[in-house]
Design an enzyme around this catalytic site. Structure first.
Site, PDB file in Angstrom:
ATOM      1  N   CYS A 278       0.799  -1.236   0.000  1.00  0.00           N
ATOM      2  CA  CYS A 278       0.000   0.000   0.000  1.00  0.00           C
ATOM      3  C   CYS A 278       0.826   1.277   0.000  1.00  0.00           C
ATOM      4  O   CYS A 278       0.818   2.013  -0.982  1.00  0.00           O
ATOM      5  CB  CYS A 278      -0.940  -0.005   1.206  1.00  0.00           C
TER       6      CYS A 278
HETATM    7  N1  LIG Z   1      -2.459  -6.255   1.493  1.00  0.00           N
HETATM    8  C1  LIG Z   1      -2.934  -5.221   2.134  1.00  0.00           C
HETATM    9  O1  LIG Z   1      -2.571  -4.964   3.276  1.00  0.00           O
HETATM   10  C2  LIG Z   1      -3.963  -4.308   1.497  1.00  0.00           C
HETATM   11  C3  LIG Z   1      -4.692  -3.444   2.320  1.00  0.00           C
HETATM   12  C4  LIG Z   1      -5.668  -2.633   1.766  1.00  0.00           C
HETATM   13  C5  LIG Z   1      -5.876  -2.653   0.388  1.00  0.00           C
HETATM   14  N2  LIG Z   1      -5.130  -3.476  -0.407  1.00  0.00           N
HETATM   15  C6  LIG Z   1      -5.423  -3.470  -1.834  1.00  0.00           C
HETATM   16  O2  LIG Z   1      -6.207  -4.612  -2.149  1.00  0.00           O
HETATM   17  C7  LIG Z   1      -5.887  -5.114  -3.431  1.00  0.00           C
HETATM   18  C8  LIG Z   1      -5.498  -6.581  -3.359  1.00  0.00           C
HETATM   19  O3  LIG Z   1      -4.313  -6.688  -2.577  1.00  0.00           O
HETATM   20  P1  LIG Z   1      -3.866  -8.048  -1.890  1.00  0.00           P
HETATM   21  O4  LIG Z   1      -2.791  -7.676  -0.936  1.00  0.00           O
HETATM   22  O5  LIG Z   1      -5.055  -8.811  -1.389  1.00  0.00           O
HETATM   23  O6  LIG Z   1      -3.249  -8.815  -3.151  1.00  0.00           O
HETATM   24  P2  LIG Z   1      -2.813 -10.369  -3.225  1.00  0.00           P
HETATM   25  O7  LIG Z   1      -1.740 -10.427  -4.243  1.00  0.00           O
HETATM   26  O8  LIG Z   1      -2.579 -10.901  -1.854  1.00  0.00           O
HETATM   27  O9  LIG Z   1      -4.101 -11.110  -3.779  1.00  0.00           O
HETATM   28  C9  LIG Z   1      -4.637 -10.897  -5.042  1.00  0.00           C
HETATM   29  C10 LIG Z   1      -5.190 -12.208  -5.578  1.00  0.00           C
HETATM   30  O10 LIG Z   1      -5.849 -11.921  -6.804  1.00  0.00           O
HETATM   31  C11 LIG Z   1      -5.625 -12.984  -7.712  1.00  0.00           C
HETATM   32  N3  LIG Z   1      -5.896 -12.482  -9.055  1.00  0.00           N
HETATM   33  C12 LIG Z   1      -5.136 -11.669  -9.828  1.00  0.00           C
HETATM   34  N4  LIG Z   1      -5.773 -11.397 -10.977  1.00  0.00           N
HETATM   35  C13 LIG Z   1      -6.961 -12.023 -10.948  1.00  0.00           C
HETATM   36  C14 LIG Z   1      -8.066 -12.116 -11.835  1.00  0.00           C
HETATM   37  N5  LIG Z   1      -8.080 -11.459 -12.997  1.00  0.00           N
HETATM   38  N6  LIG Z   1      -9.125 -12.886 -11.473  1.00  0.00           N
HETATM   39  C15 LIG Z   1      -9.124 -13.536 -10.290  1.00  0.00           C
HETATM   40  N7  LIG Z   1      -8.114 -13.484  -9.400  1.00  0.00           N
HETATM   41  C16 LIG Z   1      -7.047 -12.722  -9.714  1.00  0.00           C
HETATM   42  C17 LIG Z   1      -4.190 -13.379  -7.438  1.00  0.00           C
HETATM   43  O11 LIG Z   1      -3.924 -14.704  -7.885  1.00  0.00           O
HETATM   44  C18 LIG Z   1      -4.115 -13.237  -5.902  1.00  0.00           C
HETATM   45  O12 LIG Z   1      -4.427 -14.463  -5.250  1.00  0.00           O
HETATM   46  C19 LIG Z   1      -4.785  -4.202  -3.964  1.00  0.00           C
HETATM   47  O13 LIG Z   1      -5.380  -3.185  -4.736  1.00  0.00           O
HETATM   48  C20 LIG Z   1      -4.200  -3.589  -2.713  1.00  0.00           C
HETATM   49  O14 LIG Z   1      -3.631  -2.324  -2.948  1.00  0.00           O
HETATM   50  C21 LIG Z   1      -4.202  -4.326   0.129  1.00  0.00           C
END
Ligand SMILES: NC(=O)c1ccc[n+]([C@@H]2O[C@H](COP(=O)([O-])OP(=O)(O)OC[C@H]3O[C@@H](n4cnc5c(N)ncnc54)[C@H](O)[C@@H]3O)[C@@H](O)[C@H]2O)c1
Length: 438
Positions: A278
């Site tokens: 983030c």
């Molecule tokens: N990790 C954090 O602490 C956090 C906190 C708040 C917001 N976010 C935001 O949330 C979003 C997701 O982050 P995350 O940390 O969960 O990511 P992550 O990489 O842990 O998980 C994303 C998942 O999406 C899957 N994926 C990718 N493309 C896809 C598609 N087209 N169809 C289906 N699945 C798909 C991937 O295989 C993966 O398992 C980002 O925008 C991030 O900025 C993250």
């Protein structure tokens, strides 16, 4: 008009009696905890992910995310409340589709919305009347309306009437023992008033408090403001750490004393830089958007620069401490303690430890690391295994650098056995004080 109300009202009713099926696209750090919350609230949840590994693990009742326990997943799978699939054609089944896919940066630090576009395209293929689509991924203001809406309306269905579209940013803070997906207030903005009303009704059973805002742009900007606020304030205290170093003043003493002010000051702590999915990334989404409007976001750029320079600053401190012992960095043994991007988690994405290790290796140091949460560290040119933290490994190092202040590290042992410690987090002093208070 009656039809408008009935589509929205029927989805609201399905949310209220929990008969709505919830689809979560992207089952990572954000998507999986959200899926579990909906499952707990009594909904049937269908999770979608492009990774076969993630899908298989979850369907076996195991969790790959630290904040969600395997027994929790197993119980939901067993009760028929949760299943995962790779088959995106099944996106027609859920009434609600929440998109939680990554939003990284390209090599040139521009937004990479390719995952959001791919997920939107999958949703579009099977969009049907009565579905609510919510984007949760952090992104620049305008993404939901400018990228997703035209694609979804390209099906001939009309937003706010046939289907609903909203943005609701995830605020999960991995490893936080107090604030989780359930009890952290959730901001919701819709493309239309009906979109927001339906989205509020869907989240209401799963989330303790909802915060409605007037548009998807406002909701998108809320998330970026929160993370920019952190980035700028961390940049400020990091600069203050450098200032204090030059003045021979203890920055931690200054911050602790400033934090006694009961109003008008909020405590942020310096460190080796910023990491995670983030803070190092999200402000660039806004900076990029503003560049397209001919405006330069100066605070964002300056904070980003200072935070990005911190690994170099701390490596400079290591070089100085080695020098004081009459040692060159080349050939010295440096033990890095903690490589996750923050304490008590296993996530190494954008971790400043990776930069610290690379910069030390580039200067010829022989680097090893210890992290109780990260047994193997693989990132581009780095491939290391965590070494035990004991009197031998500590004494064998010419310098120990504490990069991440995990709670379950024996800091008294580090202090006793290490020859020289560079402590980017003030972990030794904090542990000492904690020991005295016991
Ligand atoms: N990790 C954090 O602490 C956090 C906190 C708040 C917001 N976010 C935001 O949330 C979003 C997701 O982050 P995350 O940390 O969960 O990511 P992550 O990489 O842990 O998980 C994303 C998942 O999406 C899957 N994926 C990718 N493309 C896809 C598609 N087209 N169809 C289906 N699945 C798909 C991937 O295989 C993966 O398992 C980002 O925008 C991030 O900025 C993250």
């Amino acid at each position: 008009m009656t039809a408008v109300l009935s589509t929205a009202d029927s989805l609201v009713a399905k949310a209220q009696d929990r008969s709505a099926v919830i689809g979560i696209v992207g089952l990572g750090y954000v998507g999986l905890p959200l899926a579990v919350e909906f499952g707990r609230a009594g909904f049937r949840v269908l999770g979608f992910d492009v990774s076969a590994g993630v899908v298989d693990v979850l369907n076996q009742g195991r969790s790959h995310v630290q904040d969600v326990s395997s027994p929790e997943v197993a119980a939901l799978v067993k009760a028929g409340k949760f299943a995962a699939t790779k088959d995106l054609a099944r996106l027609r089944e859920p009434d609600v589709v929440s998109i939680c896919v990554p939003t990284p940066l390209s090599k040139t630090k521009d937004p990479d919305v390719s995952y959001v576009l791919a997920a939107t395209n999958s949703v579009k293929q099977s969009l049907r009347r009565g579905q609510l689509i919510v984007l949760e991924s952090t992104t620049y203001p305008g993404t939901t309306r400018e990228l997703m809406l035209p694609a979804l309306e390209g099906t001939g269905l009309k937003v706010g009437e046939d289907f609903f579209l909203a943005f609701s940013p995830e605020r999960v803070d991995p490893g936080n023992p107090k604030w989780n997906t359930h009890n952290t207030p959730k901001v919701v903005g819709g493309i239309t008033e009906a979109c927001r009303r339906v989205a509020m009704a869907v989240y209401e059973p799963a989330i303790e408090r909802l915060v409605p805002v007037s548009s998807t742009e406002a909701a998108e900007l809320v998330k970026i403001l929160e993370n920019t606020f952190r980035s700028v304030n961390i940049g400020l205290v990091n600069e203050m750490a450098i200032v204090c170093d030059k003045l021979g003043v203890d920055v931690w003493e200054v911050i602790e004393a400033a934090a006694t002010k009961p109003f008008g000051f909020m405590k942020f702590t310096p460190g080796p830089g910023v990491g995670g999915h983030c803070i190092p990334l999200d402000p660039h989404y806004l900076a990029w958007k503003m560049r397209t409007l001919n405006y330069r976001t100066r605070f964002i750029e300056l904070a980003g620069e200072i935070n990005a320079e911190m690994p170099e600053y701390w490596v400079g401190r290591v070089v100085d401490r080695l020098n004081e012992q009459g040692r060159a960095t080349r050939g010295s043994k440096v033990l890095v303690v903690g490589v996750a991007y923050k304490k008590d988690i296993d996530d190494i994405r954008e971790s400043p430890a990776l930069d610290v290790i690379r910069l030390l290796q580039r200067r010829g140091a022989s680097v090893s690391y210890h992290d109780p949460h990260v047994r193997r560290l693989r990132d581009e040119d780095i491939d290391l295994a965590s070494v035990p933290l004991n009197s031998e490994t500590l004494a064998a190092a010419d310098c120990v650098v504490i990069v991440t202040d995990h709670s379950d590290i024996d800091y008294a042992l580090v202090e006793r056995c290490a020859r020289v410690v560079v402590d980017t987090r003030n972990a030794l002093a904090k542990a000492r004080r904690h020991g005295e208070e016991q």
